[in-house]
Scaffold this motif. Structure first.
Motif, mmCIF file in Angstrom:
data_model
loop_
_atom_site.group_PDB
_atom_site.id
_atom_site.type_symbol
_atom_site.label_atom_id
_atom_site.label_comp_id
_atom_site.label_asym_id
_atom_site.label_seq_id
_atom_site.Cartn_x
_atom_site.Cartn_y
_atom_site.Cartn_z
ATOM 1 N N THR A 1 -3.365 -0.942 -5.672
ATOM 2 C CA THR A 1 -2.738 -1.598 -5.236
ATOM 3 C C THR A 1 -3.068 -3.147 -5.689
ATOM 4 O O THR A 1 -4.229 -3.721 -5.121
ATOM 5 C CB THR A 1 -4.132 -1.923 -3.753
ATOM 6 O OG1 THR A 1 -3.544 -0.041 -3.234
ATOM 7 C CG2 THR A 1 -3.130 -2.433 -2.920
ATOM 8 N N SER A 2 -1.864 -3.616 -5.743
ATOM 9 C CA SER A 2 -2.517 -5.003 -6.825
ATOM 10 C C SER A 2 -2.875 -5.455 -5.835
ATOM 11 O O SER A 2 -1.794 -6.301 -4.775
ATOM 12 C CB SER A 2 -1.447 -5.728 -7.032
ATOM 13 O OG SER A 2 -0.227 -4.577 -8.011
ATOM 14 N N ASN B 1 16.257 8.236 -14.697
ATOM 15 C CA ASN B 1 17.862 8.839 -13.627
ATOM 16 C C ASN B 1 17.845 8.119 -12.076
ATOM 17 O O ASN B 1 19.199 8.831 -12.565
ATOM 18 C CB ASN B 1 15.864 9.160 -12.858
ATOM 19 C CG ASN B 1 16.010 10.952 -13.720
ATOM 20 O OD1 ASN B 1 15.989 11.233 -15.064
ATOM 21 N ND2 ASN B 1 14.536 11.161 -13.053
ATOM 22 N N ILE C 1 5.227 1.056 -15.922
ATOM 23 C CA ILE C 1 5.002 1.759 -14.953
ATOM 24 C C ILE C 1 5.357 1.060 -13.962
ATOM 25 O O ILE C 1 6.061 1.886 -12.452
ATOM 26 C CB ILE C 1 3.891 2.779 -14.777
ATOM 27 C CG1 ILE C 1 3.458 3.410 -16.136
ATOM 28 C CG2 ILE C 1 3.487 3.754 -13.659
ATOM 29 C CD1 ILE C 1 1.788 3.602 -16.277
ATOM 30 N N ALA C 2 4.559 0.120 -13.341
ATOM 31 C CA ALA C 2 4.842 -0.454 -11.951
ATOM 32 C C ALA C 2 5.953 -0.825 -10.877
ATOM 33 O O ALA C 2 7.363 -0.995 -12.055
ATOM 34 C CB ALA C 2 4.164 -2.199 -11.701
ATOM 35 N N ALA D 1 0.267 10.524 -5.309
ATOM 36 C CA ALA D 1 2.177 10.221 -4.887
ATOM 37 C C ALA D 1 2.086 8.719 -5.603
ATOM 38 O O ALA D 1 1.986 7.596 -5.011
ATOM 39 C CB ALA D 1 2.586 9.700 -3.219
ATOM 40 N N GLY D 2 3.106 8.802 -6.308
ATOM 41 C CA GLY D 2 3.120 7.160 -6.989
ATOM 42 C C GLY D 2 5.509 7.741 -6.822
ATOM 43 O O GLY D 2 5.681 7.177 -6.292
ATOM 44 N N LEU E 1 1.344 -1.076 -0.092
ATOM 45 C CA LEU E 1 0.225 0.294 0.252
ATOM 46 C C LEU E 1 0.867 1.261 -0.379
ATOM 47 O O LEU E 1 0.794 1.627 1.000
ATOM 48 C CB LEU E 1 -0.763 -0.152 1.097
ATOM 49 C CG LEU E 1 -2.021 -1.755 1.701
ATOM 50 C CD1 LEU E 1 -1.931 -1.420 2.721
ATOM 51 C CD2 LEU E 1 -3.082 -0.584 0.348
ATOM 52 N N PHE E 2 1.337 1.311 -1.337
ATOM 53 C CA PHE E 2 2.242 3.045 -1.325
ATOM 54 C C PHE E 2 1.487 4.288 -1.990
ATOM 55 O O PHE E 2 1.658 5.124 -1.032
ATOM 56 C CB PHE E 2 3.489 2.623 -1.651
ATOM 57 C CG PHE E 2 4.894 1.676 -0.996
ATOM 58 C CD1 PHE E 2 4.437 1.064 0.357
ATOM 59 C CD2 PHE E 2 5.956 2.037 -1.548
ATOM 60 C CE1 PHE E 2 5.048 -0.103 0.650
ATOM 61 C CE2 PHE E 2 6.690 0.978 -0.649
ATOM 62 C CZ PHE E 2 6.174 0.195 0.553
ATOM 63 N N ASP F 1 7.118 10.098 -6.938
ATOM 64 C CA ASP F 1 7.015 10.618 -6.175
ATOM 65 C C ASP F 1 6.243 10.193 -5.073
ATOM 66 O O ASP F 1 5.626 10.926 -3.862
ATOM 67 C CB ASP F 1 6.821 12.198 -6.436
ATOM 68 C CG ASP F 1 7.009 12.846 -4.973
ATOM 69 O OD1 ASP F 1 8.424 12.450 -4.243
ATOM 70 O OD2 ASP F 1 6.581 14.300 -5.121
ATOM 71 N N GLY G 1 1.924 -0.946 -18.930
ATOM 72 C CA GLY G 1 1.483 -1.083 -16.975
ATOM 73 C C GLY G 1 3.029 -1.996 -16.318
ATOM 74 O O GLY G 1 3.260 -0.902 -15.561
ATOM 75 N N GLU H 1 19.115 15.580 -9.969
ATOM 76 C CA GLU H 1 17.811 16.449 -10.582
ATOM 77 C C GLU H 1 17.109 17.014 -9.150
ATOM 78 O O GLU H 1 17.518 16.284 -8.010
ATOM 79 C CB GLU H 1 16.434 15.151 -10.063
ATOM 80 C CG GLU H 1 16.388 14.463 -11.563
ATOM 81 C CD GLU H 1 14.927 14.568 -12.155
ATOM 82 O OE1 GLU H 1 13.541 15.775 -11.973
ATOM 83 O OE2 GLU H 1 14.360 13.170 -11.417
#
Ligand SMILES: Cc1cc2nc3c(=O)[nH]c(=O)nc-3n(C[C@H](O)[C@H](O)[C@H](O)COP(=O)(O)OP(=O)(O)OC[C@H]3O[C@@H](n4cnc5c(N)ncnc54)[C@H](O)[C@@H]3O)c2cc1C
Length: 407
Positions: A175-176, A389, A379-380, A148-149, A142-143, A151, A376, A401
Motif C-alpha cells: 500500500t503506497s 492479456n 508491476i504496479a 491477491a495482486g 488498499l487492494f 488476481d 516496480g 484466458e
C-alpha cells in the motif's frame, strides 16, 4: 455554473501564481548541473516525507482557497464546475512556477477521489471530496494482499455486516503512502460463498480507526514508500460503502482504469527523468554518441516515448468526450513501462560497471536507482503480462484466458 472566459481565468490564475510563488528558474540540461536524481520510486526518509507533505499541504490549501484546487469538480461538492480545458490552462501555468512536489496526493486524487465521486453516498462525497482536493487529507489504495495482486478478485480480507456497521479483518500489502494517509479505499470479501468477482464490497476506511496498523516495507533502493496494512476488527459504517453490497468489482475497475491513466500519463522515461535529454547527455558524456547501436536505441526510445504519450492523449480525449476509459489505458501504461525497460537496458549497457559503483561522479551511479525502480513500475497498476492479456483479448479479439484476465 460560474461564467468566466478562458482569458479571465488565465489572468486570475497568473495573478494567484505570481502572488504566491516565483517563476521556475530554467535549469539548462547541461551535464553536471543541478540534481542528478533519476529515481522512479520515492527514496526519502520519513522525516523528509513528512516535511514534503507539510509543504504540499500548504500549497494545496492555498490553491484550493483561491479557486484552483478542484477546477472541474461539481460546485455542490466544493468544485468550481469549469470544463476540463480550464484545468489544462491552470496546469500549464502552474508548471512554470516553483511549487512543492505533490506526489503524495497522486493516489488519493488520481484514483480514490474519482471512485468516491462515482460510487459513494452523498454524505461520503460531501465529507471527503472537498478535503481531499484541498489537501487536508491524503488517500491510499488498499487492494493488493499477499495472495491477491493480479488476481485482485481473490482478496480475502473479510467484511462482515452487523446492522449499519461492517467489521473488517485481514491484511493488505504494497500500500503506497499508507503511512501518510488519512483514508483508504479498501476492497473486501463480503460473501465467501459467491463466485469470487461477485462476493466483493468496497469501502472508504478511516486509516486512524482502532484496529488499523501500518507497517513500512523497505525497497531495495533504500526508501520505504510501501506498507503492509493490518486490519483487526475495524468498524466501518455502512454509509462508507462504495457501490452496492457485493458490487465491489465494478468499483475496483473504476479505480484501476484511473490508475492506468495516471501511470500511463507519466513522463517518457520515468518520473525523475525529463524526456530523453538526460539520456542523450549521458551517451555524449560516456563518448558513445557515435556508436550506431546506441544511436539506434536512443531513437527507438524517443519514438516509443512519443507513441506512448499520443496513446495517452487519445485515451484522455475519449474520456473528455464522455467515453468510458477502455483498453487504451492499458496500452498507455504498457507503452510507458516497455520504454522504461528499454531505457534501463540502454543505461546499463552504456554505463557498465559505473552503474553499480558509487564513485561520487555526477550522473552515473544515480542511474542505479532508476534501473532498480523500473521493475516496480512494470508491476504496479497491472503487470506487463496482465496488460498484454487485456490488449490481446479486448483489442485484438484473441480467445479469453480460461480463468479470467486478472486485474
Ligand atoms: C510500485 C508499486 C506500487 C504499488 N502500490 C500499490 C498500492 O498503493 N495499493 C495496492 O493495493 N497495491 C499496490 N501495489 C501492488 C500491485 O498492484 C501488485 O503488485 C500487482 O497487482 C501484482 O500483484 P502481485 O505482486 O501479487 O503479483 P502476482 O499477481 O502474483 O504476479 C506474479 C507474476 O505472475 C504474472 N501473472 C499473474 N497473473 C497472470 C496471468 N493471468 N497471465 C500471465 N501472467 C500472469 C505477473 O505478471 C507477475 O509476473 C504496488 C506495486 C508496486 C510495484
Amino acid at each position: 455554473m460560474e461564467s468566466i472566459s478562458e482569458q479571465e481565468f488565465r489572468a486570475e490564475a497568473i495573478h494567484f501564481l505570481e502572488s504566491n510563488s516565483s517563476p521556475k528558474i530554467e535549469v539548462t540540461s547541461g551535464w553536471g548541473e543541478g540534481s542528478d536524481e533519476v529515481s522512479v520510486l520515492p527514496e526519502q526518509t520519513l522525516e523528509e516525507e513528512k516535511s514534503n507533505l507539510d509543504a504540499a499541504r500548504t500549497w494545496a490549501q492555498k490553491r484550493f482557497d483561491a479557486g484552483f484546487g478542484w477546477i472541474t469538480g461539481p460546485p455542490e461538492l466544493g468544485g468550481r464546475g469549469l470544463p476540463r480545458n480550464y484545468q489544462r490552462i491552470f496546469d500549464g501555468l502552474e508548471a512554470r512556477f516553483e511549487t512543492p512536489n505533490m506526489t503524495v496526493y497522486g493516489i488519493g486524487l488520481g484514483m480514490v477521489a474519482p471512485t468516491i465521486q462515482a460510487h459513494a453516498t452523498e454524505d461520503v462525497k460531501s465529507a471527503y471530496l472537498r478535503p481531499m482536493h484541498r489537501g487536508d487529507i491524503v488517500g491510499c489504495q488498499l487492494f493488493s494482499e499477499p495472495g491477491a495482486g493480479s488476481d485482485l478478485a481473490g482478496v480475502q480480507t473479510r467484511a462482515v455486516r452487523d446492522g449499519d456497521v461492517w467489521t473488517v479483518s485481514g491484511q493488505k500489502v504494497w500500500t503506497s503512502g499508507a503511512h501518510l494517509s488519512d483514508i483508504g479505499e479498501i476492497v473486501c470479501r463480503s460473501d465467501p460463498d459467491a463466485p469470487k468477482h461477485k462476493g466483493l464490497t468496497a469501502f472508504v476506511v478511516d486509516m486512524h480507526a482502532p484496529g488499523v496498523e501500518v507497517r513500512p516495507l523497505r525497497q531495495m533502493t533504500g526508501g520505504a514508500s510501501f506498507n503492509e496494512v493490518f486490519f483487526e476488527d475495524v468498524r466501518i459504517p455502512d454509509s462508507h460503502r462504495l457501490g452496492e453490497t457485493n458490487g465491489g468489482w465494478t468499483v475496483a475497475l473504476t479505480t484501476l482504469m484511473n490508475e492506468r491513466a495516471a501511470i500511463g500519463g507519466g513522463s517518457v522515461s520515468g518520473s525523475g527523468v525529463s524526456g530523453t535529454e538526460r539520456l542523450i547527455e549521458l551517451v555524449h558524456h560516456e563518448g558513445r554518441s557515435d556508436d550506431p547501436l546506441v544511436r539506434q536505441e536512443l531513437a527507438q526510445i524517443y519514438i516509443a516515448g512519443r507513441v506512448a504519450s499520443y496513446t495517452n492523449l487519445r485515451a484522455m480525449a475519449k474520456i473528455a468526450a464522455g467515453g468510458l476509459p477502455g483498453p487504451e489505458m492499458s496500452i498507455a501504461k504498457l507503452s510507458l513501462t516497455l520504454n522504461m525497460r528499454r531505457t534501463s537496458d540502454l543505461v546499463s549497457h552504456v554505463l557498465g560497471p559505473k552503474l553499480v559503483c558509487d564513485s561520487g561522479e555526477w550522473g552515473t551511479f544515480s542511474w542505479s536507482r532508476y534501473v532498480l525502480g523500473v521493475p516496480g513500475m512494470r508491476i504496479a497498476g497491472g503487470t506487463d503480462e496482465v496488460l498484454r492479456n487485456i490488449v490481446a483479448e479486448r483489442v485484438l479479439g484473441m480467445p479469453k484466458e480460461p480463468s479470467g484476465s486478472g486485474r
